[in-house]
Scaffold this active site. Structure first.
Site, short mmCIF file in Angstrom:
data_model
loop_
_atom_site.label_atom_id
_atom_site.label_comp_id
_atom_site.label_asym_id
_atom_site.label_seq_id
_atom_site.Cartn_x
_atom_site.Cartn_y
_atom_site.Cartn_z
N SER A 142 0.80 -1.23 0.00
CA SER A 142 0.00 0.00 0.00
C SER A 142 0.83 1.28 0.00
CB SER A 142 -0.91 0.03 1.23
OG SER A 142 -0.14 -0.06 2.42
N TYR A 143 2.15 1.20 0.22
CA TYR A 143 3.00 2.41 0.25
C TYR A 143 3.16 2.93 -1.18
CZ TYR A 143 4.66 0.74 4.88
OH TYR A 143 4.77 0.30 6.17
N SER A 144 2.84 4.19 -1.55
CA SER A 144 2.26 5.19 -0.67
C SER A 144 0.94 5.69 -1.26
CB SER A 144 3.25 6.34 -0.51
OG SER A 144 3.74 6.71 -1.82
N GLU B 13 4.00 2.12 -5.01
CA GLU B 13 5.13 2.94 -5.45
C GLU B 13 6.44 2.49 -4.79
OE1 GLU B 13 1.52 4.94 -6.54
OE2 GLU B 13 2.18 4.24 -4.56
#
Length: 314
Positions: free
Chosen positions: A53-55, A65
């Protein structure tokens, strides 16, 4: 040379500081991220922590990413086998939750972005109590058996759900969590100490704490009357308003001065000395921020210094 630490009951051996990948593709662009990763590994570091899930929280980003930056770095450096790579599942906007189908689909998506055929340590990022532990552990076990994941771990999970997961793994002979990623630092101890840490200790799990520097507060750069330009300044600065935060800073200052070490190094050294902790996680968006983090591998606090920090943070 800094000694590596065994990660729980696994065969993984890790540097005593895990490099946080949350900044890659966020506050550190690809070139700056590569520079940080190069400097960390050149200093002996081998443990990198990210999440699918970053970012996603950044305007214009969609999640993944950080993994994409890491995948590009592995491809450019040809060093994938030299790094213990940890990532997580459950929070990517396109792959939310911990259903069996989602865990497997999210893992494949992570592998594509990371440009690798395996993840060394795969965490459930946030537990989803509505999903039976049998379904979650069963899906993770399939990934291990397929060779896509070497070891599994959990983050943001209750002691009760962790116990149920471990019992199911043991009963059925399935892959078993080897590590736990709790929110834990000198100004946030009750987020781990107690039933969760007791269970980790009894079960042989390693802890890899996040927010190890309390969003930057434990670097010592937040002081009364100062302002810090950082996306996380609001969260970090609030600790200055508490008596405990001010006590901790005073104790850190005294011990840092005695060792001629940065405040951040002392804060990480206290954490690294706690029961079950294998490696705190901390991130650096510039190479200049790295030495204070890497110093945790070289700084040994005395029993009295550890006790003083423990008292200050009570």
């Amino acid at each position: 040379m800094t000694s590596l630490r065994k990660l729980g009951s696994s065969d993984l051996e890790v540097f005593p500081l895990a490099l946080g990948g949350n900044v890659f593709g966020w506050t550190a662009d690809q070139d700056r991220s590569f520079a940080v990763l190069d400097a960390y590994t050149a200093a002996g570091g081998n443990f990198v922590d990210t999440a699918d899930s970053y970012s996603a929280w950044v305007d214009g980003n969609s999640g993944g990413e950080s993994e994409s930056v890491l995948g590009a770095w592995f491809a450019a450096r040809g060093n994938r086998d030299d790094v213990v790579l940890a990532t997580k599942v459950s929070q990517h906007p396109e792959y939310p939750g911990l259903s069996a189908a989602n865990i497997k689909a999210a893992a494949d998506a992570s592998l594509r972005r990371l440009r690798t055929d395996h993840i060394d340590l795969y965490y459930t990022h946030f537990d989803k109590p509505e999903v039976p532990v049998e379904e979650i552990v069963g899906a993770l076990d399939e990934l291990v058996r397929a060779g896509k994941v070497r070891h599994i771990a959990a983050s943001n999970i209750s002691a009760e759900r962790l116990a149920a997961s471990l019992e199911f793994s043991d009963r059925e002979g399935l892959a078993r969590y080897v590590a736990l990623q709790p929110h834990y630092n000198l100004v946030s101890r009750d987020t781990y100490e107690g039933p969760l840490r007791d269970l980790a200790e009894r079960s042989g799990l390693a802890a890899v704490p996040y927010y190890a520097l309390a969003a930057g507060f434990l670097t010592g750069k937040y002081r009364p009357g100062t302002s810090v330009e950082s996306p996380r300044a609001g969260g970090a600065g609030k600790h200055l308003e508490t008596e405990r935060g001010r006590r901790v800073l005073a104790a850190l200052d005294e011990i840092a001065e005695a060792h001629g070490a940065p405040v951040a190094t002392v804060a990480l050294a206290w954490l690294a000395a706690q029961p079950t902790v294998a490696a705190p996680i901390a991130s650096a968006r510039t190479v200049e921020q790295l030495p204070a983090l890497l110093g945790v591998g070289e700084l040994s606090l005395t029993d009295d210094e550890i006790a003083a920090l423990t008292r200050a943070s009570a």
